[in-house]
Design an enzyme around this catalytic site. Structure first.
Site, PDB file in Angstrom:
ATOM      1  NE  ARG A 125      -4.192  -1.875   1.597  1.00  0.00           N
ATOM      2  CZ  ARG A 125      -4.257  -3.001   2.303  1.00  0.00           C
ATOM      3  NH1 ARG A 125      -3.443  -3.194   3.311  1.00  0.00           N
ATOM      4  NH2 ARG A 125      -5.151  -3.907   1.993  1.00  0.00           N
ATOM      5  CE  LYS A 147       1.070  13.660 -15.341  1.00  0.00           C
ATOM      6  NZ  LYS A 147       0.902  14.186 -16.705  1.00  0.00           N
ATOM      7  CD  GLU A 189       9.541  16.452 -22.098  1.00  0.00           C
ATOM      8  OE1 GLU A 189       8.807  17.374 -21.680  1.00  0.00           O
ATOM      9  OE2 GLU A 189       9.105  15.478 -22.750  1.00  0.00           O
ATOM     10  CE  LYS A 231       6.808  17.457 -14.020  1.00  0.00           C
ATOM     11  NZ  LYS A 231       6.973  16.189 -14.662  1.00  0.00           N
ATOM     12  CD  GLU A 241      -2.113  16.083 -16.559  1.00  0.00           C
ATOM     13  OE1 GLU A 241      -0.903  15.912 -16.436  1.00  0.00           O
ATOM     14  OE2 GLU A 241      -2.808  15.541 -17.422  1.00  0.00           O
ATOM     15  NE  ARG A 245       1.864  16.848 -13.366  1.00  0.00           N
ATOM     16  CZ  ARG A 245       2.459  16.035 -12.515  1.00  0.00           C
ATOM     17  NH1 ARG A 245       2.055  15.993 -11.262  1.00  0.00           N
ATOM     18  NH2 ARG A 245       3.440  15.251 -12.903  1.00  0.00           N
ATOM     19  CG  ASN A 249       0.229  16.894 -20.750  1.00  0.00           C
ATOM     20  OD1 ASN A 249       1.214  16.233 -20.450  1.00  0.00           O
ATOM     21  ND2 ASN A 249      -0.898  16.863 -20.067  1.00  0.00           N
ATOM     22  CG  HIS A 252       3.831  15.988 -24.188  1.00  0.00           C
ATOM     23  ND1 HIS A 252       4.620  17.121 -24.225  1.00  0.00           N
ATOM     24  CD2 HIS A 252       4.568  15.053 -23.520  1.00  0.00           C
ATOM     25  CE1 HIS A 252       5.756  16.886 -23.592  1.00  0.00           C
ATOM     26  NE2 HIS A 252       5.758  15.643 -23.158  1.00  0.00           N
ATOM     27  CG  HIS A 256       1.649  11.294 -25.987  1.00  0.00           C
ATOM     28  ND1 HIS A 256       0.990  11.896 -24.938  1.00  0.00           N
ATOM     29  CD2 HIS A 256       2.881  10.978 -25.520  1.00  0.00           C
ATOM     30  CE1 HIS A 256       1.799  11.941 -23.887  1.00  0.00           C
ATOM     31  NE2 HIS A 256       2.940  11.391 -24.214  1.00  0.00           N
ATOM     32  CG  HIS A 268       8.538  11.448 -24.944  1.00  0.00           C
ATOM     33  ND1 HIS A 268       7.169  11.271 -25.050  1.00  0.00           N
ATOM     34  CD2 HIS A 268       8.711  12.520 -24.123  1.00  0.00           C
ATOM     35  CE1 HIS A 268       6.565  12.194 -24.312  1.00  0.00           C
ATOM     36  NE2 HIS A 268       7.471  12.961 -23.748  1.00  0.00           N
TER      37      HIS A 268
HETATM   38  N1  GLY Z   1       5.303  15.126 -18.006  1.00  0.00           N
HETATM   39  C1  GLY Z   1       4.189  15.905 -17.726  1.00  0.00           C
HETATM   40  C2  GLY Z   1       3.825  15.914 -16.279  1.00  0.00           C
HETATM   41  O1  GLY Z   1       4.581  15.465 -15.453  1.00  0.00           O
HETATM   42  O2  GLY Z   1       2.746  16.366 -15.962  1.00  0.00           O
END
Ligand code: GLY
Length: 369
Positions: A125, A147, A189, A231, A241, A245, A249, A252, A256, A268
């Protein structure tokens, strides 16, 4: 302690227990183990890394002569980013009698961090994870912000959790062994962070791109710090997000789709570079561009030797279908992050992600083949 080491605090107001420090420096991998042992004296450490990192000697540098239970992901990369790898990690930990006092340490690039972070999020957990990113993409982006996840046999990041790291250690010296294509693609990035949030940083990248590409260590420290500052501020405001947040993206949405359509032959960062050009074309088609931002973004990406056009073999219809299945799509159509100007992301009616008609997207796609 190395004189040049700097520390940045990530504060996540909504999640008090999730505040953590990011420590940035060069050639201090051998010291990181001492810091970890001092900070978590009662935890049992378990390392997740990959075969490339072992080959490059980074695991040995981190541990010195100490023996620590370790799971080595092999083959490295996206093919191992699967739920089966998480099961194997957790079962290895169980065989070594790890419990809730475990501390997982992720040494590697984005794939290692995502897998190890997700294993930490679900083992007993949830146990803490320390991220030690070793690639440009993971030092700029994926090691910060929590993430984590792995792919199913059907889609990317089908299993996942927000699980903030307990600490992040960035040693830019580890980039010296990264191959040039990966190194350059990960810098996209940094271009993204500059474009969405900091015009001065964009100008800095323009002025210093040659030294950065030659792996000038003080430049790499500076960009690691700036990326993490940008960030951390976005993630601190919106850790899960819900809205802001999403600006991370930028590039992206189309990126993607291009990455998947290329069956991951494009990296990427290479795919996101094309996605940024797509976003710029959309901004122009909507009549919002009154400056030279698209030219500046394109020129910087070209200096990084990134593709800025969609490879001819990727079919427009395939890309449109992939856009419809984007995981952030609403009503089977994705939202796009767009710039107001270089360094400022467009926010309309409190929303950071924007609906753009399929006609405009199709028209813009045609312009970038
Ligand atoms: N890579 C995008 C984020 O961490 O939200």
């Amino acid at each position: 302690m190395n004189q040049s080491i700097q520390t940045l605090d990530v504060k996540i107001p909504a999640l008090d227990e999730s505040n953590y420090a990011i420590t940035i420096g060069r050639d201090f991998l051998a010291d990181i183990w001492t810091y970890i042992r001092a900070q978590w004296p009662k935890c049992m450490p378990f390392i997740v890394t990959d075969a490339e990192l072992v080959k490059a000697g980074h695991l040995k540098t981190l541990l010195g002569s100490e023996k620590v239970p370790t799971y080595v992901i092999d083959p490295p990369g996206e093919t191992s980013k699967h739920i089966r790898t998480v099961v194997a990690i957790i079962e290895t930990m169980e065989k070594h009698f790890f419990g809730r006092d475990s501390l997982i340490i992720a040494l590697g690039g984005g794939t290692v961090g995502d897998i190890a972070g997700f294993a930490a999020a679900i083992f007993k957990r949830g146990v803490p994870v320390v991220q030690i990113p070793t690639t440009t993409v993971s030092q700029a982006d994926s090691s910060v912000g929590g993430k984590t996840g792995v792919d199913s046999s059907i889609s990317k990041n089908a299993f996942g959790a927000f699980w903030q790291p307990a600490a992040v250690y960035i040693d830019v010296g580890t980039l010296s062994t990264l191959d040039d294509r990966q190194f350059r693609a990960g810098l996209v990035e940094s271009v993204k962070h500059a474009a969405i949030a900091d015009a001065d940083y964009f100008a800095f990248l323009e002025q210093n791109i040659d030294a950065i590409c030659q792996k000038d260590m003080s430049m790499l420290e500076h960009i690691a710090l700036t990326n993490c500052r940008i960030k951390a501020s976005v993630v601190g405001e919106d850790p899960t997000e819900k809205n802001k947040r999403r600006i991370l993206n930028y590039g992206h949405t189309m990126g993607h789709a291009v990455e998947s359509a290329s069956e991951f032959k494009l990296l990427h960062g290479e795919s996101v570079a094309i996605g940024m050009i797509a976003a710029g074309k959309i901004e122009a088609a909507l009549g919002w561009v009154r400056d030279d931002r698209l030219e500046r973004i394109e020129s910087l990406l070209e200096k990084l030797r990134m593709p800025t056009r969609i490879p001819a073999e990727l079919q427009k219809n395939t890309l449109l279908e992939l856009l419809r299945t984007d995981k952030k799509a609403i009503g089977r159509w994705p939202r796009f992050i767009l710039l107001e100007s270089l360094g400022t992301t467009l926010c309309q009616d409190g929303q950071w992600a924007h609906k753009v008609s399929q006609d405009i997207v199709e028209q813009c796609l045609e312009q970038i083949y």
